[in-house]
Design an enzyme around this catalytic site. Structure first.
Site, PDB file in Angstrom:
ATOM      1  N   ARG A 114       8.266 -24.077  21.241  1.00  0.00           N
ATOM      2  CA  ARG A 114       7.761 -22.933  20.472  1.00  0.00           C
ATOM      3  C   ARG A 114       7.752 -23.232  18.979  1.00  0.00           C
ATOM      4  O   ARG A 114       7.027 -22.619  18.217  1.00  0.00           O
ATOM      5  CB  ARG A 114       8.681 -21.710  20.662  1.00  0.00           C
ATOM      6  CG  ARG A 114       8.607 -21.042  21.976  1.00  0.00           C
ATOM      7  CD  ARG A 114       9.665 -19.964  22.019  1.00  0.00           C
ATOM      8  NE  ARG A 114       9.519 -18.945  20.997  1.00  0.00           N
ATOM      9  CZ  ARG A 114       8.764 -17.865  21.109  1.00  0.00           C
ATOM     10  NH1 ARG A 114       8.093 -17.662  22.211  1.00  0.00           N
ATOM     11  NH2 ARG A 114       8.698 -16.982  20.142  1.00  0.00           N
ATOM     12  N   ARG A 123       6.197 -30.089  11.242  1.00  0.00           N
ATOM     13  CA  ARG A 123       5.079 -30.437  10.367  1.00  0.00           C
ATOM     14  C   ARG A 123       5.390 -31.686   9.554  1.00  0.00           C
ATOM     15  O   ARG A 123       6.473 -31.786   8.976  1.00  0.00           O
ATOM     16  CB  ARG A 123       4.810 -29.301   9.376  1.00  0.00           C
ATOM     17  CG  ARG A 123       4.669 -27.944  10.030  1.00  0.00           C
ATOM     18  CD  ARG A 123       3.211 -27.510  10.014  1.00  0.00           C
ATOM     19  NE  ARG A 123       2.957 -26.522  11.053  1.00  0.00           N
ATOM     20  CZ  ARG A 123       3.293 -25.239  10.983  1.00  0.00           C
ATOM     21  NH1 ARG A 123       3.894 -24.787   9.917  1.00  0.00           N
ATOM     22  NH2 ARG A 123       3.008 -24.434  11.973  1.00  0.00           N
ATOM     23  N   ARG A 150      19.461 -12.996  27.099  1.00  0.00           N
ATOM     24  CA  ARG A 150      20.239 -12.755  25.887  1.00  0.00           C
ATOM     25  C   ARG A 150      19.802 -11.410  25.314  1.00  0.00           C
ATOM     26  O   ARG A 150      18.659 -10.979  25.461  1.00  0.00           O
ATOM     27  CB  ARG A 150      19.983 -13.834  24.833  1.00  0.00           C
ATOM     28  CG  ARG A 150      20.419 -15.192  25.236  1.00  0.00           C
ATOM     29  CD  ARG A 150      21.912 -15.343  25.346  1.00  0.00           C
ATOM     30  NE  ARG A 150      22.546 -15.497  24.028  1.00  0.00           N
ATOM     31  CZ  ARG A 150      23.867 -15.571  23.883  1.00  0.00           C
ATOM     32  NH1 ARG A 150      24.674 -15.481  24.929  1.00  0.00           N
ATOM     33  NH2 ARG A 150      24.391 -15.734  22.685  1.00  0.00           N
ATOM     34  N   ARG A 171      20.439 -14.929  11.852  1.00  0.00           N
ATOM     35  CA  ARG A 171      19.522 -14.773  10.725  1.00  0.00           C
ATOM     36  C   ARG A 171      19.727 -13.433  10.032  1.00  0.00           C
ATOM     37  O   ARG A 171      20.343 -12.523  10.589  1.00  0.00           O
ATOM     38  CB  ARG A 171      18.064 -14.930  11.156  1.00  0.00           C
ATOM     39  CG  ARG A 171      17.676 -14.179  12.401  1.00  0.00           C
ATOM     40  CD  ARG A 171      16.282 -14.621  12.891  1.00  0.00           C
ATOM     41  NE  ARG A 171      16.002 -14.081  14.202  1.00  0.00           N
ATOM     42  CZ  ARG A 171      14.956 -14.390  14.954  1.00  0.00           C
ATOM     43  NH1 ARG A 171      14.070 -15.266  14.531  1.00  0.00           N
ATOM     44  NH2 ARG A 171      14.779 -13.853  16.141  1.00  0.00           N
ATOM     45  N   GLU A 207      21.441 -10.418  12.261  1.00  0.00           N
ATOM     46  CA  GLU A 207      21.145 -10.481  13.700  1.00  0.00           C
ATOM     47  C   GLU A 207      22.168 -11.350  14.416  1.00  0.00           C
ATOM     48  O   GLU A 207      22.423 -12.481  14.008  1.00  0.00           O
ATOM     49  CB  GLU A 207      19.741 -11.063  13.882  1.00  0.00           C
ATOM     50  CG  GLU A 207      19.340 -11.226  15.330  1.00  0.00           C
ATOM     51  CD  GLU A 207      17.914 -11.739  15.497  1.00  0.00           C
ATOM     52  OE1 GLU A 207      17.000 -11.292  14.769  1.00  0.00           O
ATOM     53  OE2 GLU A 207      17.715 -12.604  16.365  1.00  0.00           O
ATOM     54  N   TYR A 218       9.104 -15.951  28.127  1.00  0.00           N
ATOM     55  CA  TYR A 218       9.346 -15.833  26.688  1.00  0.00           C
ATOM     56  C   TYR A 218       8.000 -15.613  25.984  1.00  0.00           C
ATOM     57  O   TYR A 218       7.508 -16.479  25.261  1.00  0.00           O
ATOM     58  CB  TYR A 218      10.007 -17.125  26.231  1.00  0.00           C
ATOM     59  CG  TYR A 218      10.667 -17.129  24.874  1.00  0.00           C
ATOM     60  CD1 TYR A 218      10.507 -16.096  23.961  1.00  0.00           C
ATOM     61  CD2 TYR A 218      11.473 -18.208  24.506  1.00  0.00           C
ATOM     62  CE1 TYR A 218      11.121 -16.139  22.735  1.00  0.00           C
ATOM     63  CE2 TYR A 218      12.099 -18.257  23.282  1.00  0.00           C
ATOM     64  CZ  TYR A 218      11.911 -17.225  22.405  1.00  0.00           C
ATOM     65  OH  TYR A 218      12.524 -17.282  21.171  1.00  0.00           O
ATOM     66  N   ASP A 237       5.156 -13.957  23.424  1.00  0.00           N
ATOM     67  CA  ASP A 237       4.975 -13.297  22.129  1.00  0.00           C
ATOM     68  C   ASP A 237       4.132 -12.046  22.367  1.00  0.00           C
ATOM     69  O   ASP A 237       3.521 -11.888  23.424  1.00  0.00           O
ATOM     70  CB  ASP A 237       4.221 -14.219  21.168  1.00  0.00           C
ATOM     71  CG  ASP A 237       5.100 -15.357  20.691  1.00  0.00           C
ATOM     72  OD1 ASP A 237       6.318 -15.152  20.566  1.00  0.00           O
ATOM     73  OD2 ASP A 237       4.559 -16.458  20.452  1.00  0.00           O
TER      74      ASP A 237
HETATM   75  N1  UDP Z   1      15.332 -22.622  16.388  1.00  0.00           N
HETATM   76  C1  UDP Z   1      16.326 -23.332  15.735  1.00  0.00           C
HETATM   77  N2  UDP Z   1      16.478 -23.165  14.379  1.00  0.00           N
HETATM   78  C2  UDP Z   1      15.719 -22.316  13.683  1.00  0.00           C
HETATM   79  C3  UDP Z   1      14.716 -21.577  14.349  1.00  0.00           C
HETATM   80  C4  UDP Z   1      14.548 -21.754  15.706  1.00  0.00           C
HETATM   81  O1  UDP Z   1      17.048 -24.085  16.354  1.00  0.00           O
HETATM   82  O2  UDP Z   1      15.922 -22.207  12.465  1.00  0.00           O
HETATM   83  C5  UDP Z   1      15.185 -22.821  17.856  1.00  0.00           C
HETATM   84  C6  UDP Z   1      16.086 -21.840  18.618  1.00  0.00           C
HETATM   85  O3  UDP Z   1      16.550 -22.445  19.795  1.00  0.00           O
HETATM   86  C7  UDP Z   1      15.118 -20.708  18.925  1.00  0.00           C
HETATM   87  C8  UDP Z   1      13.833 -21.476  19.231  1.00  0.00           C
HETATM   88  O4  UDP Z   1      13.855 -22.564  18.278  1.00  0.00           O
HETATM   89  O5  UDP Z   1      15.539 -19.928  20.005  1.00  0.00           O
HETATM   90  C9  UDP Z   1      12.567 -20.658  19.102  1.00  0.00           C
HETATM   91  O6  UDP Z   1      12.496 -20.099  17.803  1.00  0.00           O
HETATM   92  P1  UDP Z   1      11.602 -18.813  17.479  1.00  0.00           P
HETATM   93  O7  UDP Z   1      11.522 -18.667  16.013  1.00  0.00           O
HETATM   94  O8  UDP Z   1      10.332 -18.913  18.251  1.00  0.00           O
HETATM   95  O9  UDP Z   1      12.527 -17.658  18.078  1.00  0.00           O
HETATM   96  P2  UDP Z   1      12.325 -16.064  18.122  1.00  0.00           P
HETATM   97  O10 UDP Z   1      11.724 -15.640  16.813  1.00  0.00           O
HETATM   98  O11 UDP Z   1      11.464 -15.772  19.325  1.00  0.00           O
HETATM   99  O12 UDP Z   1      13.713 -15.563  18.293  1.00  0.00           O
END
Ligand code: UDP
Length: 379
Positions: A177, A181, A255, A286, A309, A357, A359
């Protein structure tokens, strides 16, 4: 009264709200939506913080993004979008980096000055130390993409907090996901369309559900009223499948999230809408600062709302994220077969119903497909 409906939809998130809108406005039929919470909108629900007037997303920041023109055109009937462009930062060892990992992150982390065309060779040195021919899990997949040091800093701790599991026990699909880059692009999504609904997410749901053909019962648990329904009613169910069958084969893993809301006396707390925290010892994953989601609004405040969160095991309360993996997948399949026997008139979907999962844009697309391919055709 509940007997009068030919369509009963369980849950007022995007999946059921869109199907309800289509049945009500396209088929011209009456529907009932049953929602356990005291509001519509599912996890996309937005509301205004009374103290600051700042609109926030109660269940975590949601950014609408899609490259699917059909989805975009449909949702644009119910809202306009602002010009917000999602960018995320991550704090690791008290220093801020760009996320998803891009050239700025790499250069800053290693204190070097690579050009885009040098990144592959640079990472090759990391892969020589550790890489996997057939990555079997989240950790191996992530190390194959970015190498061990970047993984340890930006992915490992965050992922352990988010999923409560060793990344070796998580499916590789989750890391896919997250973009990676080799240039300086800071955009979290590369979709053609993105933004925040100008009047917030809840306003979309108000419009979707505005028809007189739609009745909504909030604060209502479907399982407590299901015996009162017309036995031939079509049920469209967007809750979790294990709950639907009273967990008879055991529980699927999910979760859930906890949010801690606080108004702080700064005009701007963190300078961005979402700041991730990579270190495992910081208990939250976060911090959201919703003020930044609406750059077009003037709040004129020396205060801001911040939302920490925390992620935890769902244990039957408010599942948010399906964890996936082979064991869960086969349990889901077993449930699905049984659901077809027990509830022949039931359609299941959405992030929880499909145990995927998704979006928002996936859910919208699935809802439109369900309506067009099943409900409209009378299947
Ligand atoms: N992830 C991570 N570090 C970050 C952001 C994401 O390790 O700073 C990993 C983490 O396992 C997360 C997954 O990438 O569950 C998918 O991130 P996404 O931003 O898609 O999560 P969401 O916003 O759906 O919670």
């Amino acid at each position: 009264m509940n007997k009068n409906y030919d369509y009963v939809l369980v849950g007022a998130g995007f999946y059921c709200s869109i199907i309800a809108e289509r049945i009500a406005n396209d088929l011209g039929k009456k529907v009932l939506i049953v929602e356990k919470r005291n509001h519509i909108g599912g996890n996309c629900f937005s509301e205004t913080n009374i103290e600051t007037g700042i609109e926030f997303h109660k269940y975590g920041t949601h950014i609408f993004h899609t490259s699917n023109k059909k989805v975009w055109e449909y949702i644009s009937n119910f809202t306009t979008f602002n010009s917000y462009y999602h960018q995320v930062l991550i704090t690791y060892n008290s220093k801020v980096y760009q996320m998803p990992i891009n050239l700025e992150t790499i250069n800053s982390f290693y204190n070097i000055n690579l050009k885009p065309f040098e990144v592959d060779d640079f990472l090759e040195q990391e892969f020589k130390k550790e890489s996997y021919t057939n990555p079997k899990n989240f950790e191996e997949q992530a190390i194959n993409i970015i190498g061990r040091p970047l993984y340890d800093a930006f992915i490992k701790g965050y992922t352990i907090k988010q999923w409560g599991r060793d990344p070796k026990d998580l499916p590789a699909s989750i890391i896919k996901r997250l973009p990676f880059r080799k240039n300086y692009s800071e955009s979290y999504f590369f979709d053609t369309y993105q933004g925040i609904p100008t009047d917030g997410f809840t306003a979309i749901f108000d419009k979707l559900l505005a028809s007189n053909n739609i009745d909504i019962q909030l604060n209502t648990d479907f399982f407590e009223i299901k015996e009162q329904l017309n036995s031939s009613a079509t049920i469209i169910y967007s809750g979790s499948i294990d709950r639907l069958l009273d967990y008879r084969f055991g529980e699927l893993d999910y979760r859930t999230l906890d949010f801690e809301f606080e108004v702080v006396n700064y005009e701007d707390f963190q300078g961005t809408s979402v700041m991730n925290y990579g270190n495992q010892k910081i208990p939250y994953t976060r911090i959201h600062e919703p003020k930044h989601l609406h750059p077009e609004r003037t709040y004129n405040l020396d205060k801001t709302l911040i939302i920490k969160e925390y992620s935890k095991e769902a244990n039957r309360e408010e599942p948010y994220y399906p964890i996936g993996g082979e064991v869960n997948k086969s349990l889901y399949t077993k449930y699905l077969k049984e659901v077809k026997k027990v509830y022949p008139n039931l359609i299941i979907g959405g992030r929880l119903g499909d145990y995927k999962y998704y979006d928002m844009h996936h859910v919208i697309e699935n809802a439109l497909d369900t309506y067009n391919n099943l409900i409209k055709k009378g299947c």
